[in-house]
Design an enzyme around this catalytic site. Structure first.
Site, PDB file in Angstrom:
ATOM      1  N   GLU A   1       0.846  -4.084  -8.079  1.00  0.00           N
ATOM      2  CA  GLU A   1      -0.491  -3.523  -8.335  1.00  0.00           C
ATOM      3  C   GLU A   1      -0.242  -1.830  -8.954  1.00  0.00           C
ATOM      4  O   GLU A   1       0.660  -1.338  -8.288  1.00  0.00           O
ATOM      5  CB  GLU A   1      -1.517  -3.377  -7.239  1.00  0.00           C
ATOM      6  CG  GLU A   1      -1.494  -4.554  -6.401  1.00  0.00           C
ATOM      7  CD  GLU A   1      -2.661  -4.363  -5.274  1.00  0.00           C
ATOM      8  OE1 GLU A   1      -2.793  -3.414  -4.806  1.00  0.00           O
ATOM      9  OE2 GLU A   1      -2.850  -5.363  -4.535  1.00  0.00           O
TER      10      GLU A   1
ATOM     11  N   LYS B   1      -0.376   1.708  -8.668  1.00  0.00           N
ATOM     12  CA  LYS B   1      -0.799   2.941  -7.643  1.00  0.00           C
ATOM     13  C   LYS B   1      -1.766   3.685  -8.124  1.00  0.00           C
ATOM     14  O   LYS B   1      -1.512   4.712  -9.169  1.00  0.00           O
ATOM     15  CB  LYS B   1       0.409   3.384  -7.171  1.00  0.00           C
ATOM     16  CG  LYS B   1       0.270   4.258  -5.908  1.00  0.00           C
ATOM     17  CD  LYS B   1       1.411   4.769  -5.293  1.00  0.00           C
ATOM     18  CE  LYS B   1       1.301   5.225  -3.873  1.00  0.00           C
ATOM     19  NZ  LYS B   1       0.483   6.798  -4.112  1.00  0.00           N
TER      20      LYS B   1
ATOM     21  N   ASP C   1      -3.948   7.033  -8.551  1.00  0.00           N
ATOM     22  CA  ASP C   1      -3.659   8.177  -8.094  1.00  0.00           C
ATOM     23  C   ASP C   1      -5.257   8.802  -7.705  1.00  0.00           C
ATOM     24  O   ASP C   1      -5.503   9.606  -8.676  1.00  0.00           O
ATOM     25  CB  ASP C   1      -3.077   9.066  -9.326  1.00  0.00           C
ATOM     26  CG  ASP C   1      -2.391  10.313  -8.642  1.00  0.00           C
ATOM     27  OD1 ASP C   1      -2.546  10.468  -7.337  1.00  0.00           O
ATOM     28  OD2 ASP C   1      -1.955  11.272  -9.348  1.00  0.00           O
TER      29      ASP C   1
ATOM     30  N   TYR D   1      -8.578  -2.397  -3.034  1.00  0.00           N
ATOM     31  CA  TYR D   1      -7.181  -3.473  -2.705  1.00  0.00           C
ATOM     32  C   TYR D   1      -6.815  -3.799  -1.401  1.00  0.00           C
ATOM     33  O   TYR D   1      -5.631  -4.124  -1.349  1.00  0.00           O
ATOM     34  CB  TYR D   1      -6.272  -2.592  -3.329  1.00  0.00           C
ATOM     35  CG  TYR D   1      -6.205  -1.199  -2.935  1.00  0.00           C
ATOM     36  CD1 TYR D   1      -5.539  -0.765  -1.774  1.00  0.00           C
ATOM     37  CD2 TYR D   1      -6.411  -0.132  -3.957  1.00  0.00           C
ATOM     38  CE1 TYR D   1      -5.269   0.221  -1.136  1.00  0.00           C
ATOM     39  CE2 TYR D   1      -6.380   1.238  -3.573  1.00  0.00           C
ATOM     40  CZ  TYR D   1      -5.910   1.498  -2.135  1.00  0.00           C
ATOM     41  OH  TYR D   1      -5.794   2.792  -1.579  1.00  0.00           O
TER      42      TYR D   1
ATOM     43  N   LYS E   1       7.642   4.783  -7.299  1.00  0.00           N
ATOM     44  CA  LYS E   1       7.042   5.830  -8.009  1.00  0.00           C
ATOM     45  C   LYS E   1       7.530   5.912  -9.443  1.00  0.00           C
ATOM     46  O   LYS E   1       8.829   5.346  -9.507  1.00  0.00           O
ATOM     47  CB  LYS E   1       7.358   6.951  -7.291  1.00  0.00           C
ATOM     48  CG  LYS E   1       6.597   7.324  -5.867  1.00  0.00           C
ATOM     49  CD  LYS E   1       5.148   7.312  -6.076  1.00  0.00           C
ATOM     50  CE  LYS E   1       4.581   7.686  -5.030  1.00  0.00           C
ATOM     51  NZ  LYS E   1       4.619   9.374  -4.872  1.00  0.00           N
TER      52      LYS E   1
ATOM     53  N   CYS F   1      22.712  35.846   9.007  1.00  0.00           N
ATOM     54  CA  CYS F   1      21.186  35.366   8.808  1.00  0.00           C
ATOM     55  C   CYS F   1      20.371  36.460   8.042  1.00  0.00           C
ATOM     56  O   CYS F   1      20.426  37.673   8.261  1.00  0.00           O
ATOM     57  CB  CYS F   1      20.690  35.224   9.966  1.00  0.00           C
ATOM     58  SG  CYS F   1      18.851  34.915  10.223  1.00  0.00           S
TER      59      CYS F   1
ATOM     60  N   CYS G   1      17.709  37.774  10.755  1.00  0.00           N
ATOM     61  CA  CYS G   1      18.055  38.554  12.229  1.00  0.00           C
ATOM     62  C   CYS G   1      19.568  39.145  11.973  1.00  0.00           C
ATOM     63  O   CYS G   1      19.880  40.035  12.851  1.00  0.00           O
ATOM     64  CB  CYS G   1      18.040  37.662  13.415  1.00  0.00           C
ATOM     65  SG  CYS G   1      19.172  36.497  13.527  1.00  0.00           S
TER      66      CYS G   1
ATOM     67  N   CYS H   1      22.068  29.675  11.377  1.00  0.00           N
ATOM     68  CA  CYS H   1      21.879  31.406  11.963  1.00  0.00           C
ATOM     69  C   CYS H   1      22.444  31.056  13.465  1.00  0.00           C
ATOM     70  O   CYS H   1      21.947  30.022  14.259  1.00  0.00           O
ATOM     71  CB  CYS H   1      20.619  31.666  11.842  1.00  0.00           C
ATOM     72  SG  CYS H   1      20.173  32.944  12.987  1.00  0.00           S
TER      73      CYS H   1
ATOM     74  N   CYS I   1      16.208  35.303  16.919  1.00  0.00           N
ATOM     75  CA  CYS I   1      15.795  35.355  15.422  1.00  0.00           C
ATOM     76  C   CYS I   1      14.402  34.903  15.082  1.00  0.00           C
ATOM     77  O   CYS I   1      14.108  33.980  15.449  1.00  0.00           O
ATOM     78  CB  CYS I   1      16.862  34.291  14.883  1.00  0.00           C
ATOM     79  SG  CYS I   1      16.361  34.079  12.993  1.00  0.00           S
TER      80      CYS I   1
HETATM   81  S1  IVH Z   1      -1.936  -0.412   0.000  1.00  0.00           S
HETATM   82  C1  IVH Z   1      -1.183  -0.579   4.109  1.00  0.00           C
HETATM   83  N1  IVH Z   1      -2.542  -0.447  -3.030  1.00  0.00           N
HETATM   84  O1  IVH Z   1      -1.440   5.230  -1.944  1.00  0.00           O
HETATM   85  C2  IVH Z   1      -1.025  -0.151   2.666  1.00  0.00           C
HETATM   86  N2  IVH Z   1      -2.438   1.678  -1.730  1.00  0.00           N
HETATM   87  O2  IVH Z   1       1.024   5.957  -0.464  1.00  0.00           O
HETATM   88  C3  IVH Z   1      -2.087   0.617   2.334  1.00  0.00           C
HETATM   89  N3  IVH Z   1      -2.753   3.636  -3.309  1.00  0.00           N
HETATM   90  O3  IVH Z   1      -2.575   5.903   1.047  1.00  0.00           O
HETATM   91  C4  IVH Z   1      -2.126   0.969   0.761  1.00  0.00           C
HETATM   92  N4  IVH Z   1      -3.243   2.534  -5.183  1.00  0.00           N
HETATM   93  O4  IVH Z   1      -4.309   5.793  -0.877  1.00  0.00           O
HETATM   94  C5  IVH Z   1      -2.373   0.448  -1.667  1.00  0.00           C
HETATM   95  N5  IVH Z   1      -2.884  -0.517  -5.174  1.00  0.00           N
HETATM   96  C6  IVH Z   1      -2.681  -0.008  -4.226  1.00  0.00           C
HETATM   97  C7  IVH Z   1      -2.754   1.869  -4.049  1.00  0.00           C
HETATM   98  C8  IVH Z   1      -2.507   2.147  -2.885  1.00  0.00           C
HETATM   99  C9  IVH Z   1      -3.043   3.908  -4.558  1.00  0.00           C
HETATM  100  C10 IVH Z   1      -2.682   4.834  -2.410  1.00  0.00           C
HETATM  101  C11 IVH Z   1      -3.475   4.928  -1.061  1.00  0.00           C
HETATM  102  C12 IVH Z   1      -2.410   4.904  -0.171  1.00  0.00           C
HETATM  103  C13 IVH Z   1      -1.356   5.558  -0.624  1.00  0.00           C
HETATM  104  C14 IVH Z   1       0.047   5.292  -0.254  1.00  0.00           C
END
Ligand code: IVH
Length: 707
Positions: free
Chosen positions: A124, A126, A128, A243, A331, A425, A428, A443, A449
């Site tokens: 899926e 991700k 933002d 999701y 990522k 350091c 200190c 240090c 310190c």
């Molecule tokens: S699943 C237990 N699916 O990414 C797993 N997260 O880095 C729950 N996010 O807090 C997350 N798109 O806010 C999932 N397709 C996607 C996502 C997603 C964005 C975000 C979400 C999560 C964060 C984790």
């Protein structure tokens, strides 16, 4: 009856106001909830008037729970808090193609499924944005919340209602017949975001009227959603994708993909790019394709999330700390930029580690202005030959601290000189030394310190430690410089010793001081054992180890008693997940007389709650110490350990008189003999499974975050 207010000192006034708050609250409960008034109306009114008079004379001392503010206080103070029935977790990150293969490898190994047998994955985008939780009762939206710290979020019900894409009522007419079932209760989760087009339009409109603009769509979405006044949220264009699921009373789906189709049938927007993949190669291909089309998508994404499709496999995989083992975020590659490195500054951390930091000419990297980058350590500077005044390439990936990738050598000035790492350091002046084959200088100033002391205090109050609101880094620095805070216990004496000083500080309204003291008092009244252990800042002991220790010892008294014995190190290495190096650091920490004094002082001021076993998982194994030996047939060793931990068992590496059960698989070795000699109960895999199941819940998420 009352002292003349003009003769009261602020301290006396405060004592009286607190007493009045308690008394009036008790009277209110008796009157309103129990229909049993304790005093006459006239007496009640006199107390109320006295409180008002005190507040008029000492406005600085008005308490958050003041009787005069009780009505409507929640609104004025911010969002109400919502505890998530199932915690909202985060995801682990990976960055390379190889990591994708490793991730799948780990899953196969954990489950004992051969690498050439495909495990279906859902890939899926991700998104933002900001995660949300939306609870539906009998198909009707009843509560919305932010993620918060994962356990407790903020109530944004009214704000979510203004987002048109969120179904107010789950549709019973979408999808196939099977998908028309509505669970009695379900918590649907997803991401709220602002489209790129709406973001640009909003910024233009903001700029036109001289208001502040947002750095990126994510910030704009956050700023719009977290508005106390929901009509503000309504005026901003927000959208969302669903999701994930939290608590659910009755699920009819057995795969994640099936769940996504169910979400669509109920009327939720589900991302159209989501695909099923059968091999790591397909996952990588999906990732590359999406990365190439990233700029053309109408919303920002920062990577791909891979999730195991079968829910039964997800359940077996469970969680590591706060992330599922069955999902990961891949990522997109870091964004890079070129800029000038103006200065190399050496910072001192709480353990005394000297960390070089690059101060940069500010530069925009993928929508974020970067001013500093980490240089890690002396070796790194030498290896990359980084010098002050150099032009450097820096990169930023996700939430990671920006890094210097390389020096642009043909732009180096002729008179530049290699950077000389300090041998003392910078704070200190104590000698800086490095241990054998360690890249890091430390240090040696220890307690003298100031930098180390300040960093220790910052760690002590940080979000993952005691989480004291209002005591940020700047305030710690300030209070330290003023001599009000020197060690953790001082925090809990701050109100008593420096209340009026704090109120009198520049930029400190009366309100903020009262808020800070309230927050400190709340923490003093009860802090969870894992948080407390983490707060101590013992070298190598982070959140995960703190939790293991808390689960093992149960209470602070037992933990500290165990650390005072000659057996401390042995006891620690018996805990699965605690290695010998960590054990040494822990033992050294408790052996240090100064630390003992500091702890003795602290435990008088703070209530440390016993470790609470995660609810709902009482089995015959809960609280018992288990040792594995031999090969198991239906699950791998890591899975067996993990499942034992999930039901609250302790897993030890060797058999001792403290062992409750030895789980013996095929070809069990010497541990079995030892168990027989010591008379420890030996169970086979079948019985182990039965014991696990006798009470194990399917609600796996709940079983991992015991605080
Ligand atoms: S699943 C237990 N699916 O990414 C797993 N997260 O880095 C729950 N996010 O807090 C997350 N798109 O806010 C999932 N397709 C996607 C996502 C997603 C964005 C975000 C979400 C999560 C964060 C984790």
């Amino acid at each position: 009856m009352f002292t003349d207010i003009r003769q009261l000192t602020p301290e006396q006034a405060l004592v009286e106001m607190r007493a009045l708050a308690d008394r009036l609250a008790a009277l209110d409960i008796a009157y309103h909830q129990q229909d049993a008034p304790l005093v006459s109306d006239a007496e009640y009114d006199a107390l109320k008037r006295r409180n008002e008079a005190l507040e008029a004379a000492f406005p600085a001392l008005i308490q958050a729970n003041s009787p005069s503010r009780r009505v409507g206080a929640a609104v004025a103070e911010g969002f109400a808090k919502v505890r998530h029935a199932v915690p909202m977790l985060s995801l682990g990150n990976i960055f390379t193609e190889e990591d994708v293969y490793d991730f799948m490898d780990r899953i196969h190994r954990f489950l004992g499924i051969p690498v050439d047998t495909p495990i279906e994955m859902v890939a899926e985008p991700k998104i933002d944005g900001l995660s949300f939780s939306a609870v539906y009762q009998d198909g009707v939206f009843v509560q919305g919340a932010t993620r918060g710290d994962g356990a407790v979020g903020e109530d944004i019900t009214a704000n979510l209602k203004t987002i048109g894409a969120l179904p107010r009522v789950l549709s019973e007419t979408g999808g196939d017949l099977f998908q028309r079932h509505i669970p009695a209760r379900i918590d649907v989760r997803g991401e709220v975001y602002m489209s790129k087009a709406d973001f640009f339009a909003l910024n233009q409109a903001q700029a036109a009227v001289g208001k502040k603009t947002f750095a990126n769509p994510r910030n704009a979405a956050a700023g719009s959603l977290r508005q106390l006044d929901a009509t503000m949220t309504a005026s901003r264009k927000l959208s969302l994708f669903a999701y994930a699921v939290g608590e659910v009373s009755d699920a009819t789906w057995t795969t994640h993909y099936g769940f996504l189709e169910q979400l669509r049938a109920w009327g939720f927007p589900v991302n159209p790019e989501i695909r099923l993949c059968r091999t790591p190669a397909e996952m990588v291909a999906f990732f590359q394709d999406l990365n190439a089309r990233r700029a053309d998508l109408p919303y920002d994404i920062d990577g791909v999330v891979y999730k195991v499709n079968r829910l039964d496999l997800q359940a077996r995989l469970g969680f590591i700390a706060r992330s599922p083992r069955w999902a990961i975020a891949h990522k997109f590659p870091a964004e890079q930029a070129m800029t000038k490195l103006e200065r190399i500054r050496v910072q001192v951390g709480r353990t005394g580690a000297l960390t070089p930091v690059a101060d940069l000419t500010p530069v925009n990297v993928g929508g974020v202005v970067v001013r500093h980058a980490t240089l890690h350590n002396a070796d790194e500077i030498e290896r990359k030959d980084i010098r002050e005044g150099d032009t450097v390439v820096i990169q930023r990936a996700g939430d990671v601290i920006p890094q210097v990738v390389q020096v642009v050598s043909d732009k180096r000035s002729v008179d530049s000189k290699p950077f000389v790492f300090p041998v003392v350091c910078p704070v200190c002046g104590s000698h800086a030394v490095r241990e054998d084959d360690d890249a890091v200088f430390y240090c040696t100033g220890g307690l003298i310190c100031p930098a180390q002391n300040k960093e220790r205090l910052k760690h002590f109050v940080a979000k993952e430690s005691l989480d004291i609101d209002g005591l940020g880094d700047k305030n710690i620095d300030l209070f330290y410089e003023l001599g009000w805070l020197r060690q953790p216990a001082d925090i809990f004496r701050l109100e008593e010793r420096h209340m009026l000083d704090v109120i009198g500080l520049d930029g400190w309204g009366q309100k903020s001081a009262v808020k800070l003291f309230d927050a400190i008092r709340r923490v003093a009244a009860g802090v969870s054992l894992p948080r407390f252990i983490n707060a101590l800042g013992i070298r190598e002991v982070g959140v995960a180890t703190a939790r293991l220790m808390a689960a093992h010892f149960g209470t602070w008294d037992q933990l500290s008693a165990a650390m005072m014995t000659d057996e401390a190190r042995n006891t620690l290495v018996q805990i699965e997940g605690v290695g010998p190096v960590m054990a040494d650091h822990i033992v050294n920490f408790f052996a240090e007389p100064h630390n003992r004094d500091l702890l003795a002082d602290l435990v008088r001021l703070v209530v440390i709650q016993p470790y609470e076993r995660p609810a709902g998982v009482i089995t015959p194994l809960t609280g018992k110490t288990v040792v594995f030996t031999g090969t198991l047939v239906t699950m791998t060793r890591p899975e067996a350990k993990d499942r034992a931990l999930r039901v609250g068992a302790k897993v030890a590496g060797s058999v001792s008189a403290k062992t409750d059960y030895v789980v013996a698989g095929a070809e069990a070795g010497s541990k079995l003999n030892k168990a027989e000699t010591l008379g420890v109960r030996i169970i086979d895999e079948d019985l182990f499974r039965q014991m696990l199941d006798a009470g194990e819940k399917t609600d796996y998420a709940k079983t991992v975050t015991g605080e």
